[in-house]
Design a protein around this motif. Structure first.
Motif: not given
Ligand code: B16
Ligand code: MG
Length: 219
Positions: A78-91, A21-22
């Protein structure tokens, strides 16, 4: 017998919808189109290019851009999206998913990812759950995206079972359409007002368990 579970990713394994969305909202703003959360609901489960086409049509700009320009917009999003999700973890794995994957592994059921997202392998790696899955259908390999049945039929094939031996889990109306069009039993996660065409609607992933899947499959 129920032999395989076909999992959507975004909205089922993890909640990436807010990041999609962002990224679309910012791209929309650059193009002079307001993408709000209500409209974003219609983009769930819809491929990257199809999402852009819907946004352009929504903004009355359906015929304004060339294919090359649209591809550039998709890359930018997609570049923006990848930047936003890069900190995702198993949490960031949704509640109930890990215990379900453990249960499925224990019971010897096949597990396949049937996501429209080309980023699925990278997201599964960030979440450290790749090993729980027997395969990932490449969305680029199927002729038509959700709501067409192709990706779920490919998922059954990848699992080496018949569609009737599978259950599909989805959070998007287009995804439930795709599961049902493949003649597969559908479990939906979310609002029954939007997902009522599924065989069972659960409000939350924490309600998922093998017993619930079996029970729904036997309905
Ligand atoms: P990408 P799902 C879908 O994933 C998302 O719901 C949708 O919002 C997104 O546009 C689509 O993947 C494509 O994603 O741009 O990463 O290839 O719900 O089918 O797991
Ligand atoms: Mg989804």
């Amino acid at each position: 017998m129920l032999k395989a579970v076909l999992f959507d990713l975004d909205g089922v394994i993890t909640d990436t919808a807010k990041f999609h969305f962002l990224a679309w909202r910012d791209l929309g703003a650059e193009l002079g189109i307001i993408v709000d959360e209500a409209f974003n609901e219609e983009l769930k489960g819809v491929s990257r290019m199809d999402s852009l086409e819907r946004i352009l049509a929504y903004g009355g700009l359906a015929d304004k851009y060339s294919l090359a320009e649209k591809e550039a917009f998709c890359t930018k999003k997609n570049d923006h999206y990848l930047e936003l999700i890069k900190e995702m973890t198993p949490a960031d794995i949704l509640p109930g998913i890990l215990p379900l994957l453990e249960e499925l592994r224990e019971a010897g059921l096949k597990t396949i990812i049937t996501s429209a997202s080309k980023n699925a392998p990278g997201i599964l790696a960030l979440l450290q759950v790749k090993d729980y899955f027997d395969g990932i259908v490449d969305p680029a390999s199927v002729a038509a995206g959700k709501p067409a049945p192709d990706i779920f039929l490919a998922g059954a094939e990848l699992a080496g079972v018949q569609p009737a031996e599978c259950i599909g889990v989805e959070d998007a109306a287009s995804g439930v359409d795709a599961i049902k069009a493949a003649n597969i039993t559908a479990i939906a996660i979310g609002d029954a007002a939007v997902l009522g065409h599924a065989d069972r609607v659960l409000t939350d992933t924490s309600d998922l368990a093998l017993a619930v899947l079996r029970d729904t499959w036997e309905l």
